[in-house]
Motif scaffolding. Sequence first.
Motif, PDB file in Angstrom:
ATOM      1  N   ASN A  65       0.908  -1.193  -0.178  1.00 38.18           N
ATOM      2  CA  ASN A  65       0.027  -0.168  -0.025  1.00 38.18           C
ATOM      3  C   ASN A  65       0.940   1.216  -0.164  1.00 38.18           C
ATOM      4  N   ASN A  66       2.063   1.127   0.310  1.00 35.94           N
ATOM      5  CA  ASN A  66       2.865   2.386   0.008  1.00 35.94           C
ATOM      6  C   ASN A  66       3.270   2.819  -1.344  1.00 35.94           C
ATOM      7  N   CYS A  67       3.041   2.014  -2.254  1.00 29.41           N
ATOM      8  CA  CYS A  67       3.210   2.211  -3.812  1.00 29.41           C
ATOM      9  C   CYS A  67       2.113   2.140  -4.549  1.00 29.41           C
ATOM     10  N   TRP A  99      -6.526   1.972   0.938  1.00 29.31           N
ATOM     11  CA  TRP A  99      -6.680   2.837  -0.178  1.00 29.31           C
ATOM     12  C   TRP A  99      -5.224   3.471  -0.666  1.00 29.31           C
ATOM     13  N   GLY A 100      -4.594   3.482   0.456  1.00 27.48           N
ATOM     14  CA  GLY A 100      -3.160   4.024  -0.039  1.00 27.48           C
ATOM     15  C   GLY A 100      -3.285   5.410  -0.311  1.00 27.48           C
ATOM     16  N   SER A 101      -1.963   6.367  -0.370  1.00 24.14           N
ATOM     17  CA  SER A 101      -1.949   7.743  -0.660  1.00 24.14           C
ATOM     18  C   SER A 101      -0.982   7.879  -1.763  1.00 24.14           C
ATOM     19  N   ARG A 102      -0.434   7.082  -2.276  1.00 29.64           N
ATOM     20  CA  ARG A 102       0.608   7.350  -3.389  1.00 29.64           C
ATOM     21  C   ARG A 102       0.730   6.234  -4.411  1.00 29.64           C
ATOM     22  N   ARG A 103       0.746   6.604  -5.626  1.00 29.90           N
ATOM     23  CA  ARG A 103       1.050   5.908  -6.926  1.00 29.90           C
ATOM     24  C   ARG A 103       2.464   5.711  -7.571  1.00 29.90           C
ATOM     25  N   THR A 104       3.227   5.002  -6.838  1.00 31.17           N
ATOM     26  CA  THR A 104       4.725   4.815  -7.391  1.00 31.17           C
ATOM     27  C   THR A 104       4.381   3.828  -8.609  1.00 31.17           C
ATOM     28  N   GLY A 105       3.237   2.832  -8.461  1.00 28.63           N
ATOM     29  CA  GLY A 105       2.836   1.952  -9.242  1.00 28.63           C
ATOM     30  C   GLY A 105       1.394   2.165  -9.339  1.00 28.63           C
ATOM     31  N   PRO A 106       0.717   1.817 -10.513  1.00 27.63           N
ATOM     32  CA  PRO A 106      -0.722   1.765 -10.643  1.00 27.63           C
ATOM     33  C   PRO A 106      -1.625   1.598  -9.684  1.00 27.63           C
TER      34      PRO A 106
END
Lengths: 328, 481
Positions: A65-67, A99-106
């Motif tokens: 969830n970090n990415c 839900w996460g907070s960042r899209r390093t990946g899709p």
Amino acid sequence: MNFNSLYEKPVLFALAAVVVISIGTLVTTFIPLFLPSTQPANPLFKPYTAVETEGRDIYIREGCNNCHTQTVRPLRTEVARYGDYSRAEESAWDRPFLWGSRRTGPDLARVGGKYPDAWHYRHTPDPTSMFPASNMPGYTWLANTKLDTSLTARKVAVLGSGYDGPEVARQLADFRQTVTAPAYPSALVRSQVTPAPLQGEITELDAVVAYLQKLGRDLKASQASAAGPAAAEAAESKNPYAGKPAAEEEGKEIFEQNCRSCHGDHGAGGFGPKLATTRHKYGGTDADLFASIAGGRPGGMPAFLPPLGKDRIWKAVAYIRHLEREGR
Amino acid sequence: MTNGERSDSIVRGFALSSVFWLVVGLVVGLWLAAEMIFPALNLAPWLAFGRLRVVHTNGLVYGFTIAGIFAGGYYLLEKLTRTRLAFPGLAKAQLWLFNAAIALAALSLFAGMSTSREYAELEWPLDIVVAVLWVMFAVNVMGTLVKRREKQMYVSLWFLVACVVTVAVVYILNNLAIPVSLTKSYSAYAGVNDANVQWWFGHNAVASVFTFPILAMFYYFLPKSTGLPIYSHRLSIIAFWSLVFGYLWTGAHHLMLTPVPEWIQTVALAFSLFLIAPSWASVINGFYTMNGNWDKMRSNYLVKFFILGITFYGLQTIQGPTQAIRALSGHLHYTEYIPGHVHMGTMGWVTMVISASMYFMMERISGREIHSVKLANVHFWLILVGQLLFTVSLWIAGIVQGAMWKATNPDGSLMYTFLDSVAAMYPYWAVRFAGGLLYFAGILVFAYNLYMTSRSTPGTKWSAASAAGSRAACVPSGEPG
């Protein structure tokens, strides 16, 4: 009343501070806990199975969830890229939410069913082998680790998933049967990434793949496929670019960016079927190929009409025809 | 008070612990920044980005910042109350327990024991340890305030009390969970509610860790190191209460355009914009305090830390609220712009204020002048330039990324694949790494300089006369007409 005395009474001051921070908390966080809008129940959205629960916990353990986010915003381009926007009831069973907070990946909210299992078996341990520009770590240790199911029954009970210990055991046995069977559609790739002693066991990678394949599937199942009718509507029977070398060249580029990771170099085949052939499962006319690409097909062919548009799909079809003529 | 009546060793212990965890957290951060460019650096499960990122955030939020708050908080508490800590033995125990807890926390996160909730990833046994530590801190703060020998509580103490109560409330309520085993638990909330509670916490952790106590230090150490009274007491009052009131409404601005009920998002947006006012009240207080004395930026090595710090606080508190606006959130959220924003706050505002506060405290605790003013200036410039490189490169990266995600062809189809947007990031990630490296060099200089200052050596006696305005009163004055 002399407010200045407040600054001479530390305990009273602390209490005043608690009251002041409680107001916003009450309105925006506490009261909503009990509103129907924050906990919509819908029988179409089902709790996670035993294996999906374990897979989700590995996803949490590895900090995926970090990415990767898991919420599609109601924005036109976001819906075109990922699929329908996220609904509150989709998260009803999520403890914790992811839900996460960042899209390093899709975003992954709609990844379930988008690709075949084999795609994930190859991608999760070694993403850069499929996408050289990717910076995702290779999660090599998941396939080398037997899934620990000692707590599964307890987890399911705590989560209130609505089934008991014997059912957990049955689900795990069924799942193991499925993924270790020779007839399992992704058996070949699974056997390539799973060490021999674990071939007959459930690995952590198996659980993660099962979890990923669950994401967004209940929503997709609850709706008629939006892409299907749209694709049919969009399909003209004739390819405007048929036989045009410049368009075929563009189609090649489109193919390499969007199709090659599954259908292989020059359509030689991979997770997806060989394309440089005249035998197509869903029919081989231009219109059939268009419908397959635009609307997707069951078993892991995504719908490409929203992100690619009609024009680029026709160019890709022209390139596939070119491959057939080359007879590779 | 004479030296023997102050809790110097406790303050020194927390200050050095803070800098130790700062260095550790930055080593992890540099490794992460390199992993973004070279995924092959994800050498082992415990070094993989997903786990390491959590070690970085927790190490710096809890290890560096909280220890800095304990050091600065206890120091200014004793000074402003003219009273020894109520329970020095308890504070000593707190110092040891704190460092043990941070070490355990790092190990548990390396091992993948994480709840996944941002800035609250620790599993439930460690949450209990954190709560115990916080109670120890709260007991000392409130106990000392009750015993105090100074009638009026100065503004720094208000912010310290706000920090104590807010952290307690948000940390405990957000971390309620049902244990499955010693190392695994499930949140007490589900789905939308879990998201809403988590970001109510996440945002107010920023309020109560990166804002209230840092402002407490700013309001104390700026006048102490310049000899100038804070510009307006009335502005401090308005700033304090409206900030503490407004902050708690804004958590959902982290959840714009998600399934959280729309009215909660809109309320959060409204209050986010409202918060610009009380935030800038402190900025104005800082700037106007310097009125007519701007030469101190050159003559007093500490002042530029505070003034640049409050400047970044001002930029941060404009940028943050604008990010809540749906159109901007739609473009910028989930991109590199957000880590850029966070790092301006932490590397600019938080680090600048804590650095200068620690130099100031260490001079007085050790009874000597700073080891090297020249090195302090080197430290300042390295962290300033490093932070600017870091944040500005990420802002540009985020705007580019958002634009690529949104770019469409005339027929409405998407212009770029997701991977195109990843490939476009590599140059920015390289600049970000370089910025991080410069910043890290500055922190190493800081750690060395502070450590050398903490070793009391004869012949470099600190004297009240040598530090300009060390006797500056903290009493409110200078009310504007």
